[in-house]
Design an enzyme around this catalytic site. Structure first.
Site, PDB file in Angstrom:
ATOM      1  N   GLY A 198     -26.074  13.778   8.168  1.00 61.43           N
ATOM      2  CA  GLY A 198     -26.577  15.115   8.493  1.00 61.43           C
ATOM      3  C   GLY A 198     -28.097  15.195   8.507  1.00 61.43           C
ATOM      4  O   GLY A 198     -28.656  16.280   8.657  1.00 61.43           O
ATOM      5  N   TYR A 212     -19.306  -2.125  18.477  1.00 64.05           N
ATOM      6  CA  TYR A 212     -19.410  -0.664  18.372  1.00 64.05           C
ATOM      7  C   TYR A 212     -18.257   0.010  19.115  1.00 64.05           C
ATOM      8  O   TYR A 212     -17.580   0.897  18.573  1.00 64.05           O
ATOM      9  CB  TYR A 212     -20.762  -0.227  18.948  1.00 64.05           C
ATOM     10  CG  TYR A 212     -21.008   1.269  18.968  1.00 64.05           C
ATOM     11  CD1 TYR A 212     -21.303   1.958  17.803  1.00 64.05           C
ATOM     12  CD2 TYR A 212     -20.977   1.979  20.176  1.00 64.05           C
ATOM     13  CE1 TYR A 212     -21.551   3.333  17.829  1.00 64.05           C
ATOM     14  CE2 TYR A 212     -21.239   3.334  20.212  1.00 64.05           C
ATOM     15  CZ  TYR A 212     -21.516   4.011  19.040  1.00 64.05           C
ATOM     16  OH  TYR A 212     -21.768   5.362  19.078  1.00 64.05           O
ATOM     17  N   SER A 222     -16.913   8.253  20.409  1.00 61.73           N
ATOM     18  CA  SER A 222     -17.873   7.943  21.476  1.00 61.73           C
ATOM     19  C   SER A 222     -17.085   7.652  22.733  1.00 61.73           C
ATOM     20  O   SER A 222     -15.946   7.168  22.658  1.00 61.73           O
ATOM     21  CB  SER A 222     -18.701   6.711  21.091  1.00 61.73           C
ATOM     22  OG  SER A 222     -19.302   6.141  22.248  1.00 61.73           O
ATOM     23  N   SER A 231     -30.067  13.542  10.691  1.00 64.60           N
ATOM     24  CA  SER A 231     -30.628  13.093  11.972  1.00 64.60           C
ATOM     25  C   SER A 231     -29.706  13.494  13.116  1.00 64.60           C
ATOM     26  O   SER A 231     -28.501  13.730  12.905  1.00 64.60           O
ATOM     27  CB  SER A 231     -30.772  11.563  11.934  1.00 64.60           C
ATOM     28  OG  SER A 231     -31.326  11.068  13.136  1.00 64.60           O
ATOM     29  N   GLY A 232     -30.264  13.583  14.311  1.00 67.07           N
ATOM     30  CA  GLY A 232     -29.501  13.668  15.549  1.00 67.07           C
ATOM     31  C   GLY A 232     -28.394  14.715  15.567  1.00 67.07           C
ATOM     32  O   GLY A 232     -28.606  15.899  15.278  1.00 67.07           O
ATOM     33  N   ILE A 233     -27.201  14.277  15.929  1.00 69.88           N
ATOM     34  CA  ILE A 233     -26.046  15.171  16.098  1.00 69.88           C
ATOM     35  C   ILE A 233     -25.693  15.851  14.778  1.00 69.88           C
ATOM     36  O   ILE A 233     -25.393  17.051  14.738  1.00 69.88           O
ATOM     37  CB  ILE A 233     -24.833  14.355  16.637  1.00 69.88           C
ATOM     38  CG1 ILE A 233     -25.103  13.904  18.078  1.00 69.88           C
ATOM     39  CG2 ILE A 233     -23.536  15.155  16.543  1.00 69.88           C
ATOM     40  CD1 ILE A 233     -24.128  12.854  18.618  1.00 69.88           C
ATOM     41  N   GLY A 234     -25.744  15.097  13.670  1.00 74.21           N
ATOM     42  CA  GLY A 234     -25.390  15.662  12.366  1.00 74.21           C
ATOM     43  C   GLY A 234     -26.352  16.763  11.953  1.00 74.21           C
ATOM     44  O   GLY A 234     -25.925  17.820  11.438  1.00 74.21           O
ATOM     45  N   THR A 288     -21.489  14.035   7.135  1.00 74.18           N
ATOM     46  CA  THR A 288     -22.110  12.733   6.861  1.00 74.18           C
ATOM     47  C   THR A 288     -23.068  12.413   8.011  1.00 74.18           C
ATOM     48  O   THR A 288     -22.803  12.732   9.168  1.00 74.18           O
ATOM     49  CB  THR A 288     -21.067  11.605   6.680  1.00 74.18           C
ATOM     50  OG1 THR A 288     -20.440  11.336   7.935  1.00 74.18           O
ATOM     51  CG2 THR A 288     -20.032  11.961   5.633  1.00 74.18           C
TER      52      THR A 288
HETATM   53  N1  LIG Z   1     -26.493   9.499  20.559  1.00 76.20           N
HETATM   54  C1  LIG Z   1     -25.501   9.122  21.338  1.00 76.20           C
HETATM   55  O1  LIG Z   1     -25.700   8.905  22.537  1.00 76.20           O
HETATM   56  C2  LIG Z   1     -24.114   8.949  20.772  1.00 76.20           C
HETATM   57  C3  LIG Z   1     -23.076   8.729  21.686  1.00 76.20           C
HETATM   58  C4  LIG Z   1     -21.782   8.574  21.195  1.00 76.20           C
HETATM   59  C5  LIG Z   1     -21.538   8.634  19.837  1.00 76.20           C
HETATM   60  N2  LIG Z   1     -22.575   8.824  18.975  1.00 76.20           N
HETATM   61  C6  LIG Z   1     -22.243   8.879  17.549  1.00 76.20           C
HETATM   62  O2  LIG Z   1     -22.797  10.041  16.986  1.00 76.20           O
HETATM   63  C7  LIG Z   1     -22.964   9.858  15.584  1.00 76.20           C
HETATM   64  C8  LIG Z   1     -24.330  10.347  15.187  1.00 76.20           C
HETATM   65  O3  LIG Z   1     -25.296   9.557  15.829  1.00 76.20           O
HETATM   66  P1  LIG Z   1     -26.652  10.160  16.430  1.00 76.20           P
HETATM   67  O4  LIG Z   1     -26.627   9.953  17.880  1.00 76.20           O
HETATM   68  O5  LIG Z   1     -26.899  11.502  15.866  1.00 76.20           O
HETATM   69  O6  LIG Z   1     -27.690   9.076  15.896  1.00 76.20           O
HETATM   70  P2  LIG Z   1     -28.747   9.111  14.698  1.00 76.20           P
HETATM   71  O7  LIG Z   1     -29.734  10.180  14.924  1.00 76.20           O
HETATM   72  O8  LIG Z   1     -29.203   7.694  14.580  1.00 76.20           O
HETATM   73  O9  LIG Z   1     -27.869   9.503  13.446  1.00 76.20           O
HETATM   74  C9  LIG Z   1     -27.037   8.597  12.784  1.00 76.20           C
HETATM   75  C10 LIG Z   1     -26.747   9.194  11.432  1.00 76.20           C
HETATM   76  O10 LIG Z   1     -25.828   8.331  10.737  1.00 76.20           O
HETATM   77  C11 LIG Z   1     -26.389   8.068   9.454  1.00 76.20           C
HETATM   78  N3  LIG Z   1     -25.960   6.761   8.970  1.00 76.20           N
HETATM   79  C12 LIG Z   1     -25.969   5.592   9.615  1.00 76.20           C
HETATM   80  N4  LIG Z   1     -25.507   4.620   8.801  1.00 76.20           N
HETATM   81  C13 LIG Z   1     -25.203   5.222   7.629  1.00 76.20           C
HETATM   82  C14 LIG Z   1     -24.698   4.759   6.405  1.00 76.20           C
HETATM   83  N5  LIG Z   1     -24.383   3.466   6.197  1.00 76.20           N
HETATM   84  N6  LIG Z   1     -24.505   5.657   5.404  1.00 76.20           N
HETATM   85  C15 LIG Z   1     -24.804   6.959   5.595  1.00 76.20           C
HETATM   86  N7  LIG Z   1     -25.314   7.454   6.730  1.00 76.20           N
HETATM   87  C16 LIG Z   1     -25.507   6.585   7.736  1.00 76.20           C
HETATM   88  C17 LIG Z   1     -27.883   8.108   9.641  1.00 76.20           C
HETATM   89  O11 LIG Z   1     -28.516   8.311   8.378  1.00 76.20           O
HETATM   90  P3  LIG Z   1     -29.877   7.504   8.043  1.00 76.20           P
HETATM   91  O12 LIG Z   1     -30.856   7.919   9.096  1.00 76.20           O
HETATM   92  O13 LIG Z   1     -30.228   7.974   6.685  1.00 76.20           O
HETATM   93  O14 LIG Z   1     -29.515   6.048   8.126  1.00 76.20           O
HETATM   94  C18 LIG Z   1     -28.006   9.296  10.575  1.00 76.20           C
HETATM   95  O15 LIG Z   1     -27.963  10.497   9.877  1.00 76.20           O
HETATM   96  C19 LIG Z   1     -22.710   8.370  15.322  1.00 76.20           C
HETATM   97  O16 LIG Z   1     -21.405   8.197  14.810  1.00 76.20           O
HETATM   98  C20 LIG Z   1     -22.809   7.760  16.715  1.00 76.20           C
HETATM   99  O17 LIG Z   1     -22.047   6.577  16.822  1.00 76.20           O
HETATM  100  C21 LIG Z   1     -23.848   8.994  19.410  1.00 76.20           C
END
Ligand SMILES: NC(=O)c1ccc[n+]([C@@H]2O[C@H](COP(=O)([O-])OP(=O)(O)OC[C@H]3O[C@@H](n4cnc5c(N)ncnc54)[C@H](OP(=O)(O)O)[C@@H]3O)[C@@H](O)[C@H]2O)c1
Length: 249
Positions: free
Chosen positions: A14, A150, A137, A16-19, A12
């Site tokens: 997938g 958060y 996180s 953007s970013g980590i996914g 899920t």
């Molecule tokens: N980056 C960091 O520093 C960091 C640190 C700790 C934890 N995290 C966690 O890592 C995970 C991935 O985040 P990321 O950093 O890769 O950021 P990201 O690039 O913003 O990716 C977030 C992903 O979640 C999806 N998403 C958000 N809301 C959604 C919803 N309601 N339904 C379906 N998809 C949804 C987004 O899809 P859309 O773009 O289509 O909305 C996107 O694919 C998150 O759980 C975040 O809390 C990140």
């Protein structure tokens, strides 16, 4: 060596970013893959970037009806799931006194209710020996000013991984978490900070970090691959911290 050969995986968030980084790595390791996201354009871009042979499903992780529909599609496409990476998440920054009910409800819907029911609705599809991974996180163990909701959601996720870890291992399903620290993804641009504040926050984090840099999403993906594969077969209900040491401070 391909570590996910013959496995069906759903990620899920997938697109953007980590996914997305994890999707690329899982494919390199032989998985059959489905990804989700909300944004149709970036979902299609991701599908193409991943070589086209990926099921891309537009699905809101905060809506139960979307989750049920997603699992129907995954069942039709794969039959069974061997890996579920529950990674979609949102963060919104605001000082405590400015947090609105809408912002609170949205973060809880995606980050707690969403992950809970994604795992529950996937359960009938999960094979014995399946691996479920939740992206938590480091905010789940640190105080996070301006990210109180958060951080609370991420702490709830950590708790769920422990409880479900014990419940699901009876069926041979392992659930674990990955706890990223600061990772270079589009998330920082989405938390609602003005550009100049975002840059200041990033510089401050980088300066404070023992490793003196942000992590790359590919570095988190490698931990996801380990937890997804049979290499982690004795790890249950635990969490791998991928943060360059910042949570040790
Ligand atoms: N980056 C960091 O520093 C960091 C640190 C700790 C934890 N995290 C966690 O890592 C995970 C991935 O985040 P990321 O950093 O890769 O950021 P990201 O690039 O913003 O990716 C977030 C992903 O979640 C999806 N998403 C958000 N809301 C959604 C919803 N309601 N339904 C379906 N998809 C949804 C987004 O899809 P859309 O773009 O289509 O909305 C996107 O694919 C998150 O759980 C975040 O809390 C990140």
């Amino acid at each position: 060596m391909q570590r996910l050969s013959g496995k069906n995986a759903l990620i899920t968030g997938g697109n953007s970013g980590i996914g997305l980084a994890t999707a690329k790595l899982f494919l390199e390791h032989g998985a059959r893959l489905a990804i989700t996201g909300r944004d149709a354009a970036s979902l299609e871009q991701a599908r193409i970037a991943l070589g086209g042979n990926v099921l891309a499903v537009r699905s809101d992780a905060g809506k139960l009806s979307d989750i049920e529909q997603l699992m129907k599609q995954a069942e039709g496409h794969f039959g069974k799931l061997d890996v579920l990476f529950v990674n979609a998440g949102i963060a919104q920054a605001a000082p405590f006194e400015y947090v609105t009910e809408d912002a609170f409800d949205e973060m809880v819907a995606v980050n707690i209710k969403g992950i809970y029911f994604t795992i529950q609705k996937a359960l009938p599809l999960l094979s014995a020996g399946a691996s479920v991974i939740v992206t938590t996180s480091i905010t789940n163990q640190m105080g996070s000013p301006n990210f109180s909701v958060y951080g609370a959601c991420k702490a709830a996720q950590r708790s769920l991984v422990r409880s479900l870890g014990l419940e699901l291992i009876a069926r041979g399903i392992r659930i674990n978490a990955i706890s990223p620290g600061p990772i270079s993804t589009p998330m920082y641009g989405r938390v609602g900070l003005p550009n100049e504040v975002e840059e200041m926050v990033k510089a401050e984090i980088q300066g404070k970090s023992p490793i003196k840099r942000f992590g790359e999403p590919e570095e988190v993906a490698k931990a996801a691959l380990f937890l997804a594969s049979d290499d982690s077969s004795y790890i249950v209900g635990d969490e791998i911290v991928v943060d360059g040491g910042i949570s040790l401070l």
